[in-house]
Design a protein around this motif. Structure first.
Motif, PDB file in Angstrom:
ATOM      1  N   GLY A   5      -8.789  -0.627   0.088  1.00 14.71           N
ATOM      2  CA  GLY A   5      -7.551  -0.873  -0.641  1.00 14.71           C
ATOM      3  C   GLY A   5      -7.735  -1.615  -1.945  1.00 14.71           C
ATOM      4  N   GLY A   6      -8.891  -1.483  -2.587  1.00 15.40           N
ATOM      5  CA  GLY A   6      -9.105  -2.147  -3.871  1.00 15.40           C
ATOM      6  C   GLY A   6     -10.571  -2.206  -4.244  1.00 15.40           C
ATOM      7  N   TYR A   7     -10.871  -3.121  -5.157  1.00 13.14           N
ATOM      8  CA  TYR A   7     -12.252  -3.287  -5.617  1.00 13.14           C
ATOM      9  C   TYR A   7     -13.142  -3.760  -4.477  1.00 13.14           C
ATOM     10  N   LEU A   8     -14.403  -3.353  -4.533  1.00 12.65           N
ATOM     11  CA  LEU A   8     -15.361  -3.662  -3.471  1.00 12.65           C
ATOM     12  C   LEU A   8     -16.074  -4.981  -3.703  1.00 12.65           C
ATOM     13  N   GLU A   9     -16.216  -5.735  -2.633  1.00 14.38           N
ATOM     14  CA  GLU A   9     -17.052  -6.940  -2.648  1.00 14.38           C
ATOM     15  C   GLU A   9     -18.084  -6.790  -1.528  1.00 14.38           C
ATOM     16  N   PRO A  11     -13.630 -16.220   6.827  1.00 15.09           N
ATOM     17  CA  PRO A  11     -12.957 -15.029   7.368  1.00 15.09           C
ATOM     18  C   PRO A  11     -13.034 -13.873   6.369  1.00 15.09           C
ATOM     19  N   LEU A  12     -13.197 -12.679   6.878  1.00 16.99           N
ATOM     20  CA  LEU A  12     -13.152 -11.486   6.039  1.00 16.99           C
ATOM     21  C   LEU A  12     -11.789 -10.851   6.242  1.00 16.99           C
ATOM     22  N   LEU A  13     -11.174 -10.434   5.148  1.00 22.87           N
ATOM     23  CA  LEU A  13      -9.791  -9.976   5.174  1.00 22.87           C
ATOM     24  C   LEU A  13      -9.699  -8.481   4.934  1.00 22.87           C
ATOM     25  N   GLY A  14      -8.761  -7.855   5.619  1.00 21.71           N
ATOM     26  CA  GLY A  14      -8.528  -6.430   5.435  1.00 21.71           C
ATOM     27  C   GLY A  14      -9.552  -5.577   6.156  1.00 21.71           C
ATOM     28  N   ASN A  15      -9.504  -4.283   5.877  1.00 23.16           N
ATOM     29  CA  ASN A  15     -10.455  -3.360   6.479  1.00 23.16           C
ATOM     30  C   ASN A  15     -11.862  -3.643   5.961  1.00 23.16           C
ATOM     31  N   ILE A  16     -12.843  -3.419   6.816  1.00 20.55           N
ATOM     32  CA  ILE A  16     -14.247  -3.663   6.492  1.00 20.55           C
ATOM     33  C   ILE A  16     -15.003  -2.353   6.623  1.00 20.55           C
ATOM     34  N   ILE A  17     -15.883  -2.098   5.680  1.00 21.26           N
ATOM     35  CA  ILE A  17     -16.779  -0.947   5.763  1.00 21.26           C
ATOM     36  C   ILE A  17     -18.176  -1.464   6.064  1.00 21.26           C
ATOM     37  N   ASP A  26     -10.231  -8.669  -3.610  1.00 22.37           N
ATOM     38  CA  ASP A  26      -9.023  -9.462  -3.825  1.00 22.37           C
ATOM     39  C   ASP A  26      -8.270  -9.762  -2.528  1.00 22.37           C
ATOM     40  N   GLY A  27      -8.993  -9.772  -1.423  1.00 25.57           N
ATOM     41  CA  GLY A  27      -8.367  -9.972  -0.118  1.00 25.57           C
ATOM     42  C   GLY A  27      -7.523 -11.230  -0.019  1.00 25.57           C
ATOM     43  N   ILE A  28      -7.991 -12.322  -0.623  1.00 25.12           N
ATOM     44  CA  ILE A  28      -7.242 -13.590  -0.553  1.00 25.12           C
ATOM     45  C   ILE A  28      -5.970 -13.498  -1.388  1.00 25.12           C
ATOM     46  N   SER A  29      -6.094 -13.069  -2.641  1.00 25.84           N
ATOM     47  CA  SER A  29      -4.908 -13.029  -3.508  1.00 25.84           C
ATOM     48  C   SER A  29      -3.885 -11.989  -3.042  1.00 25.84           C
ATOM     49  N   LEU A  30      -4.357 -10.952  -2.333  1.00 25.51           N
ATOM     50  CA  LEU A  30      -3.444  -9.950  -1.789  1.00 25.51           C
ATOM     51  C   LEU A  30      -2.888 -10.343  -0.414  1.00 25.51           C
TER      52      LEU A  30
END
Length: 90
Positions: free
Chosen positions: A33-37, A76-82, A56-60
């Motif tokens: 759902g956005g840029y990759l980190e 913590p890791l936020l959102g979907n993870i690949i 941008d998991g934190i700001s989103l």
């Protein structure tokens, strides 16, 4: 073709085969759902694997991923993870 594993926030694990080349990055970005980190050297991740999350998991205000709760020593890791082979991203 590249194999990826998506660890979704709803607890579902999805295995996918996706195209490489010019379509790789946009496809990965769509899954998080956005840029990759990239997250490297995370305890519990097999050697040679790469974890990608939304930069941008934190700001989103994304939901914490339930699959990461047992991985100690990391924020913590936020959102979907690949999860994918690191060599496939080169």
């Amino acid at each position: 073709m590249i194999k990826i594993t998506i660890l979704r926030i709803d607890g579902i694990v999805e295995e996918k085969t996706i195209e490489g080349g010019d379509k790789l990055i946009p496809t990965l970005q769509a899954e998080v759902g956005g840029y990759l980190e990239p997250v490297r050297y995370l305890e519990g991740v097999p050697k040679g694997k790469l974890i990608l999350v939304n930069e941008d998991g934190i700001s989103l205000d994304l939901t914490p991923n339930p699959f990461v709760e047992g991985w100690q020593g990391h924020r913590p890791l936020l959102g979907n993870i690949i999860m994918m082979d690191e060599a496939d991203l080169d």
